[in-house]
Design a protein around this motif. Structure first.
Motif, PDB file in Angstrom:
ATOM      1  N   THR A 204      93.550  -4.890 103.082  1.00 19.63           N
ATOM      2  CA  THR A 204      93.830  -6.116 103.821  1.00 19.63           C
ATOM      3  C   THR A 204      92.867  -7.234 103.433  1.00 19.63           C
ATOM      4  O   THR A 204      91.703  -7.001 103.125  1.00 19.63           O
ATOM      5  N   ILE A 205      93.378  -8.458 103.465  1.00 20.05           N
ATOM      6  CA  ILE A 205      92.547  -9.634 103.236  1.00 20.05           C
ATOM      7  C   ILE A 205      91.917 -10.022 104.570  1.00 20.05           C
ATOM      8  O   ILE A 205      92.618 -10.232 105.558  1.00 20.05           O
ATOM      9  N   ILE A 206      90.599 -10.115 104.600  1.00 20.85           N
ATOM     10  CA  ILE A 206      89.876 -10.470 105.821  1.00 20.85           C
ATOM     11  C   ILE A 206      89.694 -11.977 105.902  1.00 20.85           C
ATOM     12  O   ILE A 206      89.799 -12.566 106.969  1.00 20.85           O
ATOM     13  N   ALA A 207      89.417 -12.623 104.771  1.00 19.85           N
ATOM     14  CA  ALA A 207      89.242 -14.072 104.726  1.00 19.85           C
ATOM     15  C   ALA A 207      89.549 -14.563 103.324  1.00 19.85           C
ATOM     16  O   ALA A 207      89.397 -13.827 102.352  1.00 19.85           O
ATOM     17  N   SER A 208      89.984 -15.821 103.229  1.00 16.26           N
ATOM     18  CA  SER A 208      90.307 -16.407 101.941  1.00 16.26           C
ATOM     19  C   SER A 208      89.859 -17.862 101.945  1.00 16.26           C
ATOM     20  O   SER A 208      90.012 -18.554 102.951  1.00 16.26           O
ATOM     21  N   GLU A 209      89.322 -18.323 100.839  1.00 17.32           N
ATOM     22  CA  GLU A 209      88.824 -19.698 100.747  1.00 17.32           C
ATOM     23  C   GLU A 209      89.087 -20.215  99.333  1.00 17.32           C
ATOM     24  O   GLU A 209      88.872 -19.505  98.358  1.00 17.32           O
ATOM     25  N   LEU A 210      89.557 -21.459  99.210  1.00 12.44           N
ATOM     26  CA  LEU A 210      89.765 -22.068  97.904  1.00 12.44           C
ATOM     27  C   LEU A 210      88.442 -22.582  97.352  1.00 12.44           C
ATOM     28  O   LEU A 210      87.631 -23.149  98.084  1.00 12.44           O
ATOM     29  N   LEU A 211      88.231 -22.369  96.063  1.00 13.06           N
ATOM     30  CA  LEU A 211      87.062 -22.897  95.371  1.00 13.06           C
ATOM     31  C   LEU A 211      87.544 -23.980  94.421  1.00 13.06           C
ATOM     32  O   LEU A 211      88.382 -23.727  93.568  1.00 13.06           O
ATOM     33  N   HIS A 212      87.012 -25.180  94.576  1.00 13.55           N
ATOM     34  CA  HIS A 212      87.396 -26.292  93.712  1.00 13.55           C
ATOM     35  C   HIS A 212      86.316 -26.526  92.666  1.00 13.55           C
ATOM     36  O   HIS A 212      85.140 -26.241  92.899  1.00 13.55           O
ATOM     37  N   GLY A 213      86.703 -27.057  91.519  1.00  9.53           N
ATOM     38  CA  GLY A 213      85.757 -27.336  90.442  1.00  9.53           C
ATOM     39  C   GLY A 213      84.673 -28.313  90.862  1.00  9.53           C
ATOM     40  O   GLY A 213      84.888 -29.178  91.707  1.00  9.53           O
ATOM     41  N   THR A 214      83.492 -28.162  90.254  1.00  9.63           N
ATOM     42  CA  THR A 214      82.359 -29.016  90.604  1.00  9.63           C
ATOM     43  C   THR A 214      81.771 -29.719  89.386  1.00  9.63           C
ATOM     44  O   THR A 214      80.711 -30.334  89.490  1.00  9.63           O
ATOM     45  N   ALA A 215      82.409 -29.631  88.225  1.00 11.78           N
ATOM     46  CA  ALA A 215      81.917 -30.265  86.992  1.00 11.78           C
ATOM     47  C   ALA A 215      80.476 -29.859  86.700  1.00 11.78           C
ATOM     48  O   ALA A 215      79.623 -30.686  86.434  1.00 11.78           O
ATOM     49  N   SER A 216      80.198 -28.568  86.812  1.00 17.25           N
ATOM     50  CA  SER A 216      78.886 -27.953  86.534  1.00 17.25           C
ATOM     51  C   SER A 216      77.815 -28.241  87.575  1.00 17.25           C
ATOM     52  O   SER A 216      76.679 -27.825  87.422  1.00 17.25           O
ATOM     53  N   GLU A 217      78.145 -28.951  88.626  1.00 24.55           N
ATOM     54  CA  GLU A 217      77.184 -29.169  89.705  1.00 24.55           C
ATOM     55  C   GLU A 217      77.189 -27.945  90.617  1.00 24.55           C
ATOM     56  O   GLU A 217      78.249 -27.424  90.968  1.00 24.55           O
TER      57      GLU A 217
END
Length: 63
Positions: free
Chosen positions: A8-21
């Motif tokens: 089961t999936i307990i939590a999910s979060e999108l990760l967006h690009g940071t341009a190496s920051e």
């Protein structure tokens, strides 16, 4: 966050690009009962750019 023992999936979060920051992503998840299940952090990455994960820190909720 994935419970690999019962699938089961307990939590999910999108990760967006940071341009190496370097950025911090914080999210909260709850375990209904602490057990000897195997828990995993999973990343689905399309390989279009570099991906770096610097660390994972887990903390308990101190009520």
């Amino acid at each position: 966050m994935f419970d690999a023992t019962d699938g089961t999936i307990i939590a999910s979060e999108l990760l967006h690009g940071t341009a190496s920051e370097v950025k911090t992503l914080t999210f909260t998840f709850k375990l209904t009962s602490w057990s000897s299940h195997r828990y995993e952090f999973r990343t689905y990455w399309n390989g279009a750019a570099d991906f770096e994960l610097h660390n994972i820190v887990l903390k308990t909720d101190s009520r």
